[in-house]
Design an enzyme around this catalytic site. Structure first.
Site, PDB file in Angstrom:
ATOM      1  CB  CYS A   5      12.222   2.726  -2.116  1.00 58.58           C
ATOM      2  SG  CYS A   5      12.325   2.629  -3.895  1.00 58.58           S
TER       3      CYS A   5
ATOM      4  CE  LYS B 139      -5.665  -9.625  -3.418  1.00 57.98           C
ATOM      5  NZ  LYS B 139      -6.173  -8.377  -2.945  1.00 57.98           N
TER       6      LYS B 139
ATOM      7  CD  GLU C  76      -2.611  -8.262  -5.950  1.00 57.35           C
ATOM      8  OE1 GLU C  76      -2.004  -7.282  -5.540  1.00 57.35           O
ATOM      9  OE2 GLU C  76      -3.552  -8.791  -5.310  1.00 57.35           O
TER      10      GLU C  76
ATOM     11  CD  GLU D 207      -9.578  -7.748  -3.645  1.00 62.67           C
ATOM     12  OE1 GLU D 207      -9.316  -6.928  -4.525  1.00 62.67           O
ATOM     13  OE2 GLU D 207      -8.777  -8.044  -2.743  1.00 62.67           O
TER      14      GLU D 207
ATOM     15  CG  HIS E 194     -23.311  -7.728 -23.992  1.00 60.90           C
ATOM     16  ND1 HIS E 194     -24.222  -7.445 -24.983  1.00 60.90           N
ATOM     17  CD2 HIS E 194     -24.032  -7.873 -22.848  1.00 60.90           C
ATOM     18  CE1 HIS E 194     -25.439  -7.398 -24.456  1.00 60.90           C
ATOM     19  NE2 HIS E 194     -25.339  -7.660 -23.156  1.00 60.90           N
TER      20      HIS E 194
ATOM     21  CE  LYS F 214       0.316  -4.562   2.298  1.00 63.40           C
ATOM     22  NZ  LYS F 214      -0.806  -5.335   1.740  1.00 63.40           N
TER      23      LYS F 214
ATOM     24  NE  ARG G 238       7.252   0.294   2.672  1.00 64.17           N
ATOM     25  CZ  ARG G 238       6.521   1.190   3.297  1.00 64.17           C
ATOM     26  NH1 ARG G 238       6.249   1.022   4.563  1.00 64.17           N
ATOM     27  NH2 ARG G 238       6.068   2.246   2.692  1.00 64.17           N
TER      28      ARG G 238
ATOM     29  CG  ASN H  55      12.092   5.510  -0.064  1.00 65.05           C
ATOM     30  OD1 ASN H  55      13.100   4.922  -0.424  1.00 65.05           O
ATOM     31  ND2 ASN H  55      11.403   5.168   1.012  1.00 65.05           N
ATOM     32  N   GLY H  56      11.016   7.737  -3.886  1.00 66.36           N
ATOM     33  CA  GLY H  56      10.235   8.708  -4.649  1.00 66.36           C
ATOM     34  C   GLY H  56      10.758   8.834  -6.064  1.00 66.36           C
TER      35      GLY H  56
ATOM     36  CD1 TRP I 168       9.361  -2.930  -6.274  1.00 62.31           C
ATOM     37  CD2 TRP I 168       8.711  -0.990  -7.181  1.00 62.31           C
ATOM     38  NE1 TRP I 168       8.328  -3.194  -7.130  1.00 62.31           N
ATOM     39  CE2 TRP I 168       7.902  -2.031  -7.700  1.00 62.31           C
ATOM     40  CE3 TRP I 168       8.475   0.316  -7.623  1.00 62.31           C
ATOM     41  CZ2 TRP I 168       6.882  -1.804  -8.623  1.00 62.31           C
ATOM     42  CZ3 TRP I 168       7.462   0.543  -8.538  1.00 62.31           C
ATOM     43  CH2 TRP I 168       6.681  -0.510  -9.026  1.00 62.31           C
TER      44      TRP I 168
HETATM   45  C1  F6R Z   1      -3.727  -5.571  -4.083  1.00 62.77           C
HETATM   46  C2  F6R Z   1      -3.249  -4.421  -3.342  1.00 62.77           C
HETATM   47  C3  F6R Z   1      -3.193  -3.128  -4.053  1.00 62.77           C
HETATM   48  C4  F6R Z   1      -3.547  -1.969  -3.085  1.00 62.77           C
HETATM   49  C5  F6R Z   1      -3.332  -0.622  -3.786  1.00 62.77           C
HETATM   50  C6  F6R Z   1      -3.754   0.537  -2.919  1.00 62.77           C
HETATM   51  O1  F6R Z   1      -3.725  -6.732  -3.317  1.00 62.77           O
HETATM   52  O2  F6R Z   1      -2.886  -4.518  -2.201  1.00 62.77           O
HETATM   53  O3  F6R Z   1      -4.021  -3.110  -5.167  1.00 62.77           O
HETATM   54  O4  F6R Z   1      -4.864  -2.112  -2.683  1.00 62.77           O
HETATM   55  O5  F6R Z   1      -1.987  -0.481  -4.129  1.00 62.77           O
HETATM   56  O6  F6R Z   1      -3.044   0.543  -1.721  1.00 62.77           O
HETATM   57  P1  F6R Z   1      -3.566   1.346  -0.463  1.00 62.77           P
HETATM   58  O7  F6R Z   1      -4.810   0.684   0.007  1.00 62.77           O
HETATM   59  O8  F6R Z   1      -2.449   1.251   0.536  1.00 62.77           O
HETATM   60  O9  F6R Z   1      -3.826   2.747  -0.913  1.00 62.77           O
END
Ligand code: F6R
Length: 630
Positions: A2, A507, A510, A503, A526, A625, A27, A115-116, A81
């Site tokens: 948010c 990616k 996501e 990772e 296994h 984000k 975000r 927000n929250g 959000w």
């Molecule tokens: C994946 C991604 C998330 C963040 C996670 C932690 O591409 O961006 O998995 O890494 O939400 O976010 P931060 O680093 O801001 O604590």
């Protein structure tokens, strides 16, 4: 997640509020809205609150406010959000209170954005309903609007102060009242909120992120936990936690660089692509000024000396989420091998709730791009509450709550990351963690000057090495054409490259929505080998390290089951392309730093696969984000 923007001004503030929302769009959100005080711009209009809300993009909200002539000089706006209640218009913010005396059915007296998450919203809702308040949404936010209304007796600040005292949970709020046309009151606890000091006309702003105010003001006050702020024309007033309203709190006004450049796409199709290609620059900025390995690199903003802390600690506990957690997993290999320090890496959302055995001599390292991730902050506070006071963060936002709450810090200089999928933040975190490893190794007497010189030389060479890897993009695109037709993928790595496989899988899932899993290659037989068929591409990260021969055996196991391999191989691994084996040869590089390089083709693979499938690369479904709620 948010986003909040609010303002008290003399001019029509709606275009600025909507522009602020546009800057926060990256975000992630699923609805948006704006409310203004109709008479704040034109005193001849009847006093009252006007609003527009939408489940479409902010651009549509802008059309709506123009059509409905929603304008005013005092206003609040929000991108939501969804947490409580579906992403529907009636759940979008701003929420209005509907007081019991509001017989006409017109919007009530209070407008509020939030927000929250409010944890005690159910009991508050029941109490307010018993008093006759009518709820029109499923949100926890509407509870706060009614609560403020229930406390109002002529002074919005006092009403907000009384209302937040009843809230349990996390919040950043901005509130207006029908009877006070030139006033917005904000409060924060657990969610970020900043005050933007206007540069003219007595106007002032509120926002959840300084980025929302880029181009409007660069004079920013970071509100602290428990702060309340009263915005009026020509003045603002901050009251800290537990203080009486007459005692203003002093908070420094900082000049914060506007991030307008970050919002330009330049020649790129998406922010994620731009950010992948910015990695050489991001790494060189992150390493700028690092002449040698000295503990001072990690000193705290309050003057805490890192060398003292490093001498005292006997282990490391890393806390992080998502991609940042994977950078921590890679760092564990460095910390144990190079610095000889026992290292534990924990997912922050698990650590905060499990019973663990605290070690007061452990260095607690949080890793976070945003510095505002609710779970990571809570995990830090949990560690502190268990008596672990040696804290350090690797963080990309110098002004974030995480940097304020940790004793020591290393600020990565990735720049603003707009794509939801983290790329340059990850590689800069790895660079910061490698430096930390060297600094700890040195303080434990495990780093000779020759080793230090070799590591530093390789680090300085990273931007060039990254350019060489980025040049592999055309080959990765041809892999992506195959992946775009798949629904599953497996990623294998060993040792330091297992976190890179994790990772790479994250990616891909996501942004392309392909189900992807990563395994340490030795685990294949296994269990996961059962999944391998010609419809399951297997990506293998194969650097020429001590585990190469074992990895080659794992690859044979895949081929024997008709699995198709996509291998990132070092030049001297003697792995060649053949039937069912597609090889991209990595440029020569320095072994210990190879995770920073191997992750890049995996980022590109996810990106081009997502493009081929036509997904919304920068704003993948359901994701946000900066995850500021639990
Ligand atoms: C994946 C991604 C998330 C963040 C996670 C932690 O591409 O961006 O998995 O890494 O939400 O976010 P931060 O680093 O801001 O604590």
């Amino acid at each position: 997640m948010c986003g909040i923007v609010g303002a008290v001004s003399m001019r029509n503030i709606v275009p600025i509020l909507v522009q602020g929302l546009q800057r926060l769009e990256y975000r992630g959100y699923d609805s948006c809205g704006v409310a203004v005080h109709a008479s704040s711009l034109d005193a001849t209009r009847p006093a009252g609150l006007q609003r527009a809300r939408s489940t479409a993009r902010v651009a549509e909200l802008l059309e709506q406010v123009q059509t409905d002539r929603v304008d005013g000089a005092t206003g609040i706006a929000h991108t939501r959000w969804a947490t409580h209640g579906a992403p529907e218009v009636h759940n979008a913010h701003p929420h209005f209170s509907h007081g019991t005396g509001d017989a006409s059915g017109t919007p009530g007296r209070v407008a509020l954005v939030h927000n929250g998450i409010i944890e005690n919203h159910e009991e508050l809702r029941a109490a307010l309903q018993a008093r006759g308040y009518v709820f029109t949404s499923q949100t926890d936010t509407e509870v706060i609007a009614h609560l403020v209304d229930s406390h109002y007796s002529g002074d919005l600040f006092e009403a907000v102060q009384a209302a937040v005292a009843q809230l349990h949970g996390a919040y950043a709020i901005a509130v207006m009242h029908r009877d006070e046309p030139h006033r917005v009151v904000g409060a924060r606890a657990g969610s970020p909120l900043i005050l933007g000091v206007g540069t003219g006309g007595g106007e002032h702003f509120l926002a959840s992120d300084a980025m929302a105010l880029a181009g409007v003001t660069d004079q920013i006050v970071y509100l602290e936990e428990g702060d309340l702020v009263d915005l009026q024309l020509g003045r603002y007033w901050i009251v800290g936690k537990g203080r009486e309203a007459l005692t203003p709190a002093q908070r420094p006004v900082r000049t914060v660089q506007a991030h307008s450049g970050a919002a330009e796409l330049g020649p790129y199709r998406h922010y994620m692509q731009k950010e992948i290609f910015e990695q050489p620059r991001a790494i060189s900025d992150t390493l700028e000024g690092v002449e040698g390995i000295v503990p001072e690199l990690f000193d705290g903003a309050d003057g805490t000396a890192a060398w003292r802390v490093f001498k005292e600690i006997d282990s490391v506990l890393i806390l992080a989420c998502g991609t940042s957690y994977y950078s921590g997993c890679a760092a564990k290999y460095w910390l144990e091998e190079i610095a000889g320090i026992p290292t534990q890496v924990e997912v922050a959302s698990e650590y905060r709730y499990r019973t663990s055995v605290p070690n007061p001599r452990s260095l607690v390292v949080t890793i976070t791009q945003s510095g505002e991730t609710a779970d990571t902050l809570a995990a830090l506070r949990h560690a502190q509450s268990l008596g672990m006071q040696h804290t350090l963060t690797i963080c990309n936002v110098a002004t974030s709550a995480m940097v304020r709450e940790c004793k020591l810090a290393y600020i990565t200089r990735a720049g603003v990351e707009i794509g939801v999928a983290s790329t340059k933040a990850f590689t800069t975190q790895l660079a910061g963690l490698f430096l930390l490893t060297l600094a700890l190794a040195q303080s434990k007497g495990r780093l000779t000057p020759e080793q230090e010189a070799a590591h530093l030389k390789a680090m300085r060479h990273l931007p060039v090495a990254l350019q060489a890897v980025l040049a592999l993009e055309p080959q990765v695109i041809s892999w992506a054409e195959d992946f775009a037709r798949m629904e599953n993928a497996l990623f294998l790595g060993r040792g330091l490259h297992y976190p890179i496989a994790l990772e790479g899988a994250l990616k891909l899932k996501e942004i392309s929505y392909i189900h992807a899993e990563a395994y340490p290659a030795g685990e294949l037989k296994h269990g996961p080998l059962a999944l391998v068929t010609s419809a399951m591409p297997v990506v293998t990260v194969a650097p020429n390290d001590a585990l190469l021969e074992k990895l080659k055996s794992n690859m044979q196991e895949v081929r024997a089951r008709a699995g198709v391999l996509y291998v990132l191989a070092d030049a001297d691994t003697r792995i060649e392309s053949s039937e069912g084996i597609h090889v991209i040869r990595m440029p020569e590089h320095y072994g210990p730093l190879s995770p920073l390089l191997h992750v890049v083709p995996l980022q590109l693979l996810a990106y081009h696969t997502a493009c081929a499938r036509g997904t919304d690369v920068d704003k993948p479904r359901n994701l946000a984000k900066s995850v500021t709620v639990e």
